[in-house]
Design a protein around this motif. Sequence first.
Motif, PDB file in Angstrom:
ATOM      1  N   ARG A  42      -4.827 -30.033  55.284  1.00  0.00           N
ATOM      2  CA  ARG A  42      -5.769 -31.153  55.352  1.00  0.00           C
ATOM      3  C   ARG A  42      -5.514 -31.963  56.631  1.00  0.00           C
ATOM      4  NH1 ARG A  42      -4.566 -32.801  49.690  1.00  0.00           N
ATOM      5  NH2 ARG A  42      -3.425 -34.450  50.739  1.00  0.00           N
ATOM      6  N   THR A  43      -6.575 -32.584  57.137  1.00  0.00           N
ATOM      7  CA  THR A  43      -6.500 -33.316  58.407  1.00  0.00           C
ATOM      8  C   THR A  43      -5.421 -34.389  58.382  1.00  0.00           C
ATOM      9  OG1 THR A  43      -8.855 -32.937  58.729  1.00  0.00           O
ATOM     10  CG2 THR A  43      -7.846 -34.648  60.075  1.00  0.00           C
ATOM     11  N   GLU A  44      -5.351 -35.167  57.280  1.00  0.00           N
ATOM     12  CA  GLU A  44      -4.359 -36.259  57.231  1.00  0.00           C
ATOM     13  C   GLU A  44      -2.934 -35.717  57.148  1.00  0.00           C
ATOM     14  OE1 GLU A  44      -6.381 -36.102  53.085  1.00  0.00           O
ATOM     15  OE2 GLU A  44      -6.904 -35.771  55.180  1.00  0.00           O
ATOM     16  N   THR A  45      -2.765 -34.568  56.469  1.00  0.00           N
ATOM     17  CA  THR A  45      -1.429 -33.954  56.386  1.00  0.00           C
ATOM     18  C   THR A  45      -1.018 -33.417  57.753  1.00  0.00           C
ATOM     19  OG1 THR A  45      -1.880 -33.321  54.098  1.00  0.00           O
ATOM     20  CG2 THR A  45      -0.033 -32.228  55.186  1.00  0.00           C
ATOM     21  N   ARG A  46      -1.962 -32.778  58.420  1.00  0.00           N
ATOM     22  CA  ARG A  46      -1.696 -32.256  59.770  1.00  0.00           C
ATOM     23  C   ARG A  46      -1.258 -33.385  60.702  1.00  0.00           C
ATOM     24  NH1 ARG A  46      -3.168 -27.643  62.327  1.00  0.00           N
ATOM     25  NH2 ARG A  46      -4.425 -27.032  60.532  1.00  0.00           N
ATOM     26  N   ALA A  47      -1.947 -34.518  60.619  1.00  0.00           N
ATOM     27  CA  ALA A  47      -1.615 -35.668  61.471  1.00  0.00           C
ATOM     28  C   ALA A  47      -0.192 -36.149  61.187  1.00  0.00           C
ATOM     29  CB  ALA A  47      -2.620 -36.794  61.246  1.00  0.00           C
ATOM     30  N   LYS A  48       0.199 -36.184  59.896  1.00  0.00           N
ATOM     31  CA  LYS A  48       1.554 -36.613  59.526  1.00  0.00           C
ATOM     32  C   LYS A  48       2.607 -35.671  60.103  1.00  0.00           C
ATOM     33  CE  LYS A  48       1.506 -37.030  55.043  1.00  0.00           C
ATOM     34  NZ  LYS A  48       1.944 -37.291  53.658  1.00  0.00           N
ATOM     35  N   VAL A  49       2.339 -34.381  60.011  1.00  0.00           N
ATOM     36  CA  VAL A  49       3.291 -33.390  60.513  1.00  0.00           C
ATOM     37  C   VAL A  49       3.416 -33.488  62.033  1.00  0.00           C
ATOM     38  CG1 VAL A  49       3.718 -30.908  60.795  1.00  0.00           C
ATOM     39  CG2 VAL A  49       2.973 -31.803  58.579  1.00  0.00           C
ATOM     40  N   LEU A  50       2.282 -33.606  62.714  1.00  0.00           N
ATOM     41  CA  LEU A  50       2.313 -33.716  64.170  1.00  0.00           C
ATOM     42  C   LEU A  50       3.056 -34.974  64.617  1.00  0.00           C
ATOM     43  CD1 LEU A  50      -1.304 -32.510  65.046  1.00  0.00           C
ATOM     44  CD2 LEU A  50       0.837 -31.284  65.435  1.00  0.00           C
TER      45      LEU A  50
END
Length: 338
Positions: free
Chosen positions: A32-40
Amino acid sequence: MARRVSIKDVAQRAGVSWKTVSNVVNDRPVVRTETRAKVLEAIDELGYVPNHVGRELRGGPTRSIALVVPELQNPYFARLAERAQAAARERGYTVSVEVSLHSAETERAHVHGRTARPVDAVIISPSALDPADLAGRESGPPVVLLGESLPAAPNVVHVAIDNAASAAEVVRRLARGGHRRLLFLGAEGAERSTGADRLAGFRAARDSAGLPRDPELVRAVSSWTREAGYRAVQEVLAETIDVDAVVAGNDLLALGALSALADRGVAVPAEVAVVGWDDVPEAAWSRPSLTTVAPDLDALIAAALDAALAGTAHEDGAETVIPHRLIERDSTRPPGHH
């Protein structure tokens, strides 16, 4: 020595599983976009180098090399990419061609190993890298610089023709042909770059031959393209500056110069001779055909692959000089002389 940040460290910081981190760094569209942002964000905060993820998960080398070029519009880089693919395949490796579009951020990501796909080495023809980008490397894959000569840095080697010597060869050839007012196209501000090295060789040979040192005969260009070469020569002609030869930093600038001279009715080479670098296929087919400095592309690729696959088994800042030859065509020789 600080412990290397691991995939599990990133997962813990982001509050996700290590498999989710793997999906993000390998650019899989399942996060998910928000999860990807957290990981990045966690990757950025921890300074994690995703290049090692593939090795951690699969074990062993990837047998893959990244070739980073600034653009594919220039036929030289397109031909380089094709030949590198073929040569690497013979060694059991694949080459992923990455186009930086002259972005310093993209080039930095590759030399530091902060890219989605892991590779064993990076071969790069940089156009925007700063020496500090390499000096600050603490980790990342072995890096081979093509063309550009930046100061020595950890696990970085340099492969190129002798730019200064080839420029001097061009000047001597033109001087022997009776040319005295030589215009250089492609000056750059960088202390060590392809353009700067060629300009240095041009100036040294010009002075040695006793040719005029007119500052108007050295022209900077915004890019090494046909359009930039065309504009620069049009400006020189409009300013009625006396020129009897154009030494262009690459073939695209030289081809633009040929067009500008043709549009103004200037005979090449009777009135103005033109020389470039790279021996792009178009050079043999232009009218008149273009005299050019041709690098030994097969030797360049072989040396780059040797250095890339040697890993850390070489001196930092080591330099390999590959052969070149001056191919004389109609843009410097009078009609009937073949």
